[in-house]
Scaffold this motif. Structure first.
Motif: not given
Length: 748
Positions: A138-145, A173-183, A210-215
């Motif tokens: 669970g991601i809360y707040g701002r500018n987290n990766r 929030n401008f979170h960044r979610i990137d390069h994760n492997y969701f099995g 929120t930016l979701v890239e290269s997952n």
């Protein structure tokens, strides 16, 4: 300063002060400090990581060695503050006792800003109860990766990763979610199986940014929405969806960008594409290959909305663009999908332009469900044999395809050139997740283990199974095998005849084999005889666990004979329990004779909330003779649209004197309530109770063809007679098949 907390160098025993020492280290840490969690296994570790670092000097909580620090039991991690980094932890062999495994807050008003979780693993960290809900992240707040993590095997209800917008401090929030492997996320058979969700309907009019890239999303198939964007101004770029049975869905919120993603269905059943809802959505430069799903799972689905929609329903599509996308061998493009009495608002002021559609196997790619005059079509290219939904805006040309870095792309077309420029940024198994933890195969596999050969006798089968492992094969020589105790099966196993005469399985307990959590069974070439069974209520040959099973199971029965299962009036071949779910049940080339109960009573999920007991049911070339209750009772109630099963196939089967017991409360030979795909073909129903269809949930696809109903057997649709030109109704019982063989003999 570097502080080592935990087991200590070279010591196999944990220090007594591990938890206290860790809390003290966190409490006193300053900007630039590093807290090292020593190698080892930590059980029931409640880890709150708080502090205030700076951009150049974050506070770090790291594993001593990646892949050697394990959090098990009821462990969890919460962090709050500024400029914190967590790296290298593995959660396994347990579940969180809280609502989240990793939470970017320690309290409702203690959130994260500029924090990062990287190179962590959550592996099959599930509770035992299927519908006990939690999030893994669970991601809360701002500018987290959240980046370069590996999450695999979520099986219980709840989102794998959720971005929460339930406070003002968590929006925009401008979170960044990137390069994760969701099995792999197996089918849940219920709502609440998303892999990634950003926001909820309550806050959907707010922007998340929120930016979701290269997952890399690998076989994420929990429900129809693999990604559910429920907020505004999000971006999805460079993500790869590999054989996912669901879609990237802009469910709520406006102004989301979906650009340069790669959705690879590879021809697998029910794989999904991109679904557009709401205003101002931009779907550009995406590549889709072999996506087979239809309706909500279509390669491109533009939905109808609800006029003056409540915030939690479907807002009208307006000012949307689908431009520059390439669709190769995808089966369905659906416009105005979901159109009904409620969803009557067709898309407006929208554009479909510069797309390329290639499919060499079919011509009817497009389905139009409502008025599409609000969509402008411009400069779309179709392969030569494809039929356009309208003349304006489409052009048929000869399109050549060529390989490019593992993909099949059109040659010499601008849309394909745009895809090529984005290929370097796509998520792959090599650049996503971690490189120090093995990728798990979550599916149940039969026949990849050793073969154990046994001879007839008392409990010789259970003795062999006790020594078996996942994927093993138990080979039975001819003769009788008597079980005086039930067999609990907790791994995939094949039981098969070793050749020649079919071995006979006898048993004296209320069940022969119990599929417990993790269990799966293939049964081949045997005869199951009930003559040794005691007269006890609720007998069955195979039953699922009486408790919730968080693992899906498979059951395959081939070339088997079941007979004399009639010691009492409720003897079933298979008996399932509530909150157990079959990925697939297959009956093939088998006979079922003199069974007092049912063969497949799959109707325990009767709360009418969209949950059901089995996703795929296949019955082929089988004979059902003198079955007291319904041979099949398949139930899916409610109106939830997050799932698209069950899927049923019945082909080349005979049903003779089925469902005629006076205790048969379903009053049916087959009862189908709410399945979403039904195919019944080349089958005969003679001198049996009615075949009852209640197919009003969702938008089911039904195929009934080349069937014979005789001896008073009725086909009823919601209680009314069902007639069609390719179904033959005869007034008298028939004793022989069209080729002259007797009813009750197997079809070939």
């Amino acid at each position: 300063m570097c502080l080592v907390v935990g087991f200590g160098c070279g010591s196999p025993e944990p220090r007594i002060d591990t938890s206290d020492g860790l809390r003290q280290a966190i409490a006193t840490a300053k900007a630039g400090d590093e807290i090292v969690l020593a190698n080892g296994t930590y059980t029931d570790l409640a880890l709150d990581f708080t502090g205030r670092g700076t951009e150049g000097k974050p506070i770090r909580l790291v594993a001593q060695e990646k892949g050697k620090v394990f959090l098990e039991g009821e462990s969890y991690l919460r962090l709050s503050g500024e400029h914190l980094v967590v790296e290298g932890l593995v959660f396994r062999n347990g579940h969180t006792p809280t609502s989240e495994v990793i939470s970017f807050r320690t309290a409702k008003d203690s959130l994260c800003t500029n924090c990062r979780v990287t190179e962590c693993v959550i592996d099959n960290y599930n509770p035992s109860e299927r519908f006990e809900s939690d999030y893994w992240v669970g991601i809360y707040g701002r500018n987290n990766r959240f980046d370069h993590n590996y999450l695999t095997g979520k099986r219980n209800q709840g989102v794998t990763l959720a971005v929460r917008l339930d406070s003002e401090e968590s929006r925009e929030n401008f979170h960044r979610i990137d390069h994760n492997y969701f099995g792999e996320r197996p089918l849940l058979g219920s709502n609440g199986g998303e892999t990634l969700r950003i926001g909820t309907s309550h806050y959907s009019l707010s922007n998340s940014n929120t930016l979701v890239e290269s997952n890399y999303f690998d076989r994420c198939s929990g429900e129809v929405e693999i990604v559910s964007s429920k907020s505004g101004a999000n971006e999805f770029r460079g993500n790869t969806f590999h054989e996912c049975q669901g879609t990237l869905t802009m469910r709520h919120g406006n102004g989301t960008v979906v650009d340069g993603n790669f959705l690879l269905g590879n021809g697998k059943p029910n794989t999904g594409g991109i679904r557009i809802i709401n205003a101002g959505q931009q779907v550009t430069n995406n590549y889709l290959y072999g996506v087979t799903g239809h309706r909500f799972r279509a390669a491109l689905a533009i939905m109808n909305g609800v006029p003056d929609s409540p915030i939690n329903r479907y807002h009208q599509v307006t000012d949307a663009e689908a431009r520059g996308n390439v669709f190769i061998d995808c089966d369905h493009i659906e416009l105005g999908v979901g159109s009904d009495g409620e969803r009557s608002a067709a898309p407006e002021r929208s554009l479909i332009a510069d797309n390329v559609f290639v499919n060499r196997k079919r011509s009817d790619l497009f389905t139009v469900h409502d008025d599409i005059s609000g969509i402008t079509f411009r400069d779309n290219l179709l392969d030569e044999q494809l039929t356009a939904p309208q003349e304006a805006g489409f052009r048929n040309i000869a399109i050549e395809l060529a390989g490019a870095e593992g993909l099949l792309l059109p040659t010499g077309l601008p849309a394909a050139d745009s895809i090529r420029t984005r290929m370097a940024d796509r998520g792959t198994p090599e650049n996503c997740g971690v490189d120090w933890y093995p990728i798990r195969e979550e599916g149940q596999v039969f026949g990849n283990g050793k073969t154990i050969r046994i001879t007839p006798g008392e409990n010789t089968l259970s003795d062999a199974i006790a020594q078996s492992a996942a994927g093993d094969v138990i080979a039975l020589s001819a003769g009788e095998y008597l079980q005086t105790k039930a067999i609990d099966l907790r791994h995939p196993l094949t039981i098969t005849a070793s050749g020649g005469e079919k071995p006979t399985l006898l048993f004296r307990k209320t069940s022969f084999i119990n599929l417990e959590n993790g269990g799966a069974l293939t049964l081949q070439g045997v005869r199951v005889d009930g003559r040794e069974c005691l007269d006890q209520p609720l007998n069955s040959v195979i039953r699922t666990s009486r408790y919730s099973m968080v693992n899906n199971y498979k059951l395959i029965i081939e070339n088997c004979d079941f007979t004399e299962l009639d010691v009492n009036h409720s003897f079933d071949v298979v008996r399932v329990a509530k909150h157990t779910f079959a990925d697939s049940i297959v009956l093939r080339n088998s006979t079922f004779h003199n069974v007092s109960g049912s063969v497949l009573p799959l109707h325990q999920e009767n709360d009418d909330i969209g949950i059901y007991n089995a996703e795929n049911v296949v019955i082929e070339n089988c004979d059902f003779d003198q079955i007291g209750q319904a041979a099949l009772h398949l139930y899916r109630g409610g109106t939830d649209e997050s799932t698209f099963g069950p899927f049923l196939t019945i082909d080349r089967c005979t049903f003779d004197e089925v469902g005629m017991d006076r205790r048969n409360r379903s009053d049916s030979a087959i009862r189908l309530y709410g399945p979403q795909s039904v195919s019944i073909t080349n089958s005969i129903f003679d001198d049996s109770a009615p075949v009852r269809l209640h197919l009003v949930v969702g938008d089911p696809v039904i195929s009934l063809a080349d069937c014979v109903f005789s001896g008073g057997t009725e086909l009823l649709d919601n209680g009314a007679p069902y007639t069609t030109e390719n179904l033959l109704f005869l007034p008298e019982p028939i004793t022989t098949l069209p080729d002259g063989r007797a009813i009750g003999s197997q079809l070939q």
